[in-house]
Design an enzyme around this catalytic site. Structure first.
Site, PDB file in Angstrom:
ATOM      1  N   SER A 197       0.841  -1.195   0.000  1.00 37.40           N
ATOM      2  CA  SER A 197       0.000   0.000   0.000  1.00 37.40           C
ATOM      3  C   SER A 197       0.877   1.247   0.000  1.00 37.40           C
ATOM      4  O   SER A 197       1.644   1.471   0.941  1.00 37.40           O
ATOM      5  CB  SER A 197      -0.895   0.002   1.236  1.00 37.40           C
ATOM      6  OG  SER A 197      -1.505   1.276   1.362  1.00 37.40           O
ATOM      7  N   HIS A 229      -1.376  -1.349  -4.046  1.00 37.30           N
ATOM      8  CA  HIS A 229      -2.664  -0.995  -3.457  1.00 37.30           C
ATOM      9  C   HIS A 229      -2.712   0.524  -3.256  1.00 37.30           C
ATOM     10  O   HIS A 229      -1.783   1.123  -2.711  1.00 37.30           O
ATOM     11  CB  HIS A 229      -2.796  -1.719  -2.119  1.00 37.30           C
ATOM     12  CG  HIS A 229      -4.107  -1.558  -1.430  1.00 37.30           C
ATOM     13  ND1 HIS A 229      -5.222  -2.293  -1.758  1.00 37.30           N
ATOM     14  CD2 HIS A 229      -4.489  -0.750  -0.402  1.00 37.30           C
ATOM     15  CE1 HIS A 229      -6.230  -1.956  -0.965  1.00 37.30           C
ATOM     16  NE2 HIS A 229      -5.811  -1.015  -0.135  1.00 37.30           N
ATOM     17  N   ASP A 286      -4.946   3.633  -1.750  1.00 40.36           N
ATOM     18  CA  ASP A 286      -6.029   3.962  -0.821  1.00 40.36           C
ATOM     19  C   ASP A 286      -6.580   5.360  -1.089  1.00 40.36           C
ATOM     20  O   ASP A 286      -5.892   6.360  -0.901  1.00 40.36           O
ATOM     21  CB  ASP A 286      -5.505   3.900   0.617  1.00 40.36           C
ATOM     22  CG  ASP A 286      -5.297   2.474   1.085  1.00 40.36           C
ATOM     23  OD1 ASP A 286      -6.223   1.655   0.927  1.00 40.36           O
ATOM     24  OD2 ASP A 286      -4.208   2.172   1.597  1.00 40.36           O
ATOM     25  N   MET A 328      -9.307   8.107   0.001  1.00 46.25           N
ATOM     26  CA  MET A 328     -10.149   8.463   1.164  1.00 46.25           C
ATOM     27  C   MET A 328     -10.691   9.873   0.980  1.00 46.25           C
ATOM     28  O   MET A 328      -9.983  10.765   0.503  1.00 46.25           O
ATOM     29  CB  MET A 328      -9.332   8.409   2.445  1.00 46.25           C
ATOM     30  CG  MET A 328      -8.639   7.078   2.673  1.00 46.25           C
ATOM     31  SD  MET A 328      -7.879   6.996   4.300  1.00 46.25           S
ATOM     32  CE  MET A 328      -6.899   5.496   4.147  1.00 46.25           C
ATOM     33  N   HIS A 370      -8.602   1.096  -3.818  1.00 48.06           N
ATOM     34  CA  HIS A 370      -9.526   0.870  -2.698  1.00 48.06           C
ATOM     35  C   HIS A 370     -10.227   2.186  -2.383  1.00 48.06           C
ATOM     36  O   HIS A 370      -9.623   3.093  -1.801  1.00 48.06           O
ATOM     37  CB  HIS A 370      -8.691   0.351  -1.509  1.00 48.06           C
ATOM     38  CG  HIS A 370      -9.463   0.120  -0.260  1.00 48.06           C
ATOM     39  ND1 HIS A 370      -8.854  -0.079   0.967  1.00 48.06           N
ATOM     40  CD2 HIS A 370     -10.801   0.036  -0.018  1.00 48.06           C
ATOM     41  CE1 HIS A 370      -9.768  -0.277   1.896  1.00 48.06           C
ATOM     42  NE2 HIS A 370     -10.964  -0.195   1.334  1.00 48.06           N
ATOM     43  N   MET A 398     -12.398   4.360  -0.329  1.00 50.67           N
ATOM     44  CA  MET A 398     -13.040   4.558   0.977  1.00 50.67           C
ATOM     45  C   MET A 398     -13.751   5.907   0.889  1.00 50.67           C
ATOM     46  O   MET A 398     -13.334   6.898   1.496  1.00 50.67           O
ATOM     47  CB  MET A 398     -11.983   4.517   2.085  1.00 50.67           C
ATOM     48  CG  MET A 398     -11.506   3.095   2.365  1.00 50.67           C
ATOM     49  SD  MET A 398      -9.922   3.048   3.223  1.00 50.67           S
ATOM     50  CE  MET A 398      -8.815   3.199   1.840  1.00 50.67           C
ATOM     51  N   MET A 411     -11.605  -5.993   5.642  1.00 47.36           N
ATOM     52  CA  MET A 411     -10.761  -5.060   6.394  1.00 47.36           C
ATOM     53  C   MET A 411     -10.371  -5.693   7.722  1.00 47.36           C
ATOM     54  O   MET A 411     -11.231  -6.167   8.467  1.00 47.36           O
ATOM     55  CB  MET A 411     -11.498  -3.748   6.665  1.00 47.36           C
ATOM     56  CG  MET A 411     -11.745  -2.887   5.431  1.00 47.36           C
ATOM     57  SD  MET A 411     -10.274  -2.462   4.479  1.00 47.36           S
ATOM     58  CE  MET A 411      -9.257  -1.613   5.692  1.00 47.36           C
ATOM     59  N   GLY A 424      -9.019   3.924   7.286  1.00 46.52           N
ATOM     60  CA  GLY A 424      -8.712   5.333   7.510  1.00 46.52           C
ATOM     61  C   GLY A 424      -7.231   5.638   7.654  1.00 46.52           C
ATOM     62  O   GLY A 424      -6.768   6.669   7.190  1.00 46.52           O
ATOM     63  N   PHE A 425      -6.510   4.723   8.278  1.00 45.02           N
ATOM     64  CA  PHE A 425      -5.099   5.002   8.548  1.00 45.02           C
ATOM     65  C   PHE A 425      -4.255   3.728   8.427  1.00 45.02           C
ATOM     66  O   PHE A 425      -4.735   2.643   8.750  1.00 45.02           O
ATOM     67  CB  PHE A 425      -4.930   5.581   9.960  1.00 45.02           C
ATOM     68  CG  PHE A 425      -5.689   6.862  10.148  1.00 45.02           C
ATOM     69  CD1 PHE A 425      -5.108   8.078   9.789  1.00 45.02           C
ATOM     70  CD2 PHE A 425      -6.994   6.843  10.619  1.00 45.02           C
ATOM     71  CE1 PHE A 425      -5.827   9.265   9.930  1.00 45.02           C
ATOM     72  CE2 PHE A 425      -7.721   8.022  10.760  1.00 45.02           C
ATOM     73  CZ  PHE A 425      -7.140   9.242  10.414  1.00 45.02           C
ATOM     74  N   GLY A 426      -3.013   3.923   8.005  1.00 46.06           N
ATOM     75  CA  GLY A 426      -2.064   2.815   8.018  1.00 46.06           C
ATOM     76  C   GLY A 426      -1.503   2.647   9.424  1.00 46.06           C
ATOM     77  O   GLY A 426      -1.746   3.474  10.314  1.00 46.06           O
ATOM     78  N   GLY A 427      -0.765   1.575   9.620  1.00 44.63           N
ATOM     79  CA  GLY A 427      -0.033   1.393  10.872  1.00 44.63           C
ATOM     80  C   GLY A 427      -0.856   0.964  12.074  1.00 44.63           C
ATOM     81  O   GLY A 427      -0.386   1.056  13.211  1.00 44.63           O
ATOM     82  N   ASP A 474      -6.732  -6.428   4.333  1.00 41.77           N
ATOM     83  CA  ASP A 474      -6.090  -5.113   4.352  1.00 41.77           C
ATOM     84  C   ASP A 474      -6.098  -4.558   5.773  1.00 41.77           C
ATOM     85  O   ASP A 474      -7.170  -4.375   6.363  1.00 41.77           O
ATOM     86  CB  ASP A 474      -6.885  -4.195   3.404  1.00 41.77           C
ATOM     87  CG  ASP A 474      -6.293  -2.802   3.275  1.00 41.77           C
ATOM     88  OD1 ASP A 474      -5.185  -2.561   3.781  1.00 41.77           O
ATOM     89  OD2 ASP A 474      -6.960  -1.962   2.641  1.00 41.77           O
ATOM     90  N   GLY A 475      -4.898  -4.315   6.299  1.00 45.99           N
ATOM     91  CA  GLY A 475      -4.777  -3.687   7.612  1.00 45.99           C
ATOM     92  C   GLY A 475      -3.973  -4.520   8.584  1.00 45.99           C
ATOM     93  O   GLY A 475      -4.387  -5.630   8.936  1.00 45.99           O
ATOM     94  N   GLY A 476      -2.805  -4.011   8.986  1.00 50.04           N
ATOM     95  CA  GLY A 476      -2.013  -4.701  10.001  1.00 50.04           C
ATOM     96  C   GLY A 476      -1.406  -6.008   9.538  1.00 50.04           C
ATOM     97  O   GLY A 476      -1.056  -6.860  10.367  1.00 50.04           O
ATOM     98  N   GLY A 483       1.045  -2.190   4.142  1.00 48.78           N
ATOM     99  CA  GLY A 483       1.621  -0.851   4.033  1.00 48.78           C
ATOM    100  C   GLY A 483       2.875  -0.756   4.858  1.00 48.78           C
ATOM    101  O   GLY A 483       3.994  -0.909   4.355  1.00 48.78           O
ATOM    102  N   SER A 484       2.703  -0.541   6.176  1.00 45.86           N
ATOM    103  CA  SER A 484       3.860  -0.358   7.063  1.00 45.86           C
ATOM    104  C   SER A 484       4.845  -1.520   7.001  1.00 45.86           C
ATOM    105  O   SER A 484       6.053  -1.293   6.922  1.00 45.86           O
ATOM    106  CB  SER A 484       3.415  -0.210   8.516  1.00 45.86           C
ATOM    107  OG  SER A 484       2.147   0.308   8.601  1.00 45.86           O
TER     108      SER A 484
END
Ligand code: DX5
Ligand code: ZN
Length: 216
Positions: A7, A32, A34, A36, A65, A67, A138, A143-146, A176-178, A198-199
């Site tokens: 991402s 990816h 994002d 928003m 993606h 959002m 999800m 809304g946010f990475g990390g 997607d996420g973490g 992402g991170s």
């Protein structure tokens, strides 16, 4: 085989072209993106001109993606900007408009996907199940990475794996996420084929090894 979609939200927005090269050099085929709008989620990121700019710069599969509220208003524009996959949220509009948005994406020759937020049950995808190429689960609040991976989404993921096996076997499942090497394993065990990171990707010192660990 699994697919890693890094991402660019976790990249450096002043050097997106460099980020795309980093992703490609690490051996990835997908990226990816994002989008928003500050309404559907409490953050504002990338829009249509940026997707068009990325498209000119890379042959990577652009996994966009959305959002955003009422995505039916904008799916045409994102397809024309060069998205390959366009994901919309089931929570973002009425069933009628969501179906219309999926049709618009397909009419422009692109792949269509729906996404569910953590509090949305698997059954929410039922009206769209035979109309999608991919379902995105999800594993954080969008809304946010990390953010930290929500392991409690694995039950939904495996329920969706069973639903897809029965009613749309070609449908990809994405998370997607973490996602990192460890949580990614859990996602794969529960049916995920495409993993967004992402991170974990951008922080990895050896990105090629990270891609291999996820994609094996
Ligand atoms: C969150 C985004 C994610 C985000 C993931 O709303 O949809 O794609 O970039 O970032 P990590 O992997 O850091 O959780
Ligand atoms: Zn995303």
């Amino acid at each position: 085989m699994s697919i890693l979609a890094p991402s660019i939200l976790s990249g450096d927005f002043a050097y997106l072209g460099e980020d795309l090269k980093t992703i490609q050099n690490a051996g990835c085929k997908w990226v990816h993106v994002d989008v928003m709008d500050g309404n559907f989620v409490p953050n504002i990121t990338i829009g249509i001109p940026t997707v068009a700019a990325l498209r000119k710069y890379t042959d990577l599969i652009l996994d966009v993606h959305l959002m955003i509220d009422r995505p039916v208003r904008y799916v045409d524009a994102f397809c024309k900007a060069g998205a390959d996959y366009v994901t919309i949220h089931v929570e973002a509009d009425t069933e009628e408009n969501t179906l219309l948005a999926l049709d618009k994406i397909h009419a422009l020759g692109k792949k269509a996907a729906v996404s569910v937020k953590p509090n949305t049950p698997a059954q929410a995808v039922l009206p769209y199940l035979n109309k999608v190429d991919m379902i995105l689960v999800m594993t954080v609040e969008p809304g946010f990475g990390g953010q930290s991976f929500m392991e409690n989404q694995m039950e939904k993921l495996s329920a969706l794996r069973d639903l897809c096996a029965a009613r749309n076997p070609g449908c990809l499942l994405e998370v997607d996420g973490g996602v990192n090497a460890e949580t990614g394993e859990l996602c794969k065990e529960n049916g995920a084929r495409v993993l967004v990171a992402g991170s974990a990707f951008f922080k990895a010192e050896d990105k090629t090894a990270f891609v291999k660990a996820i994609e094996r």
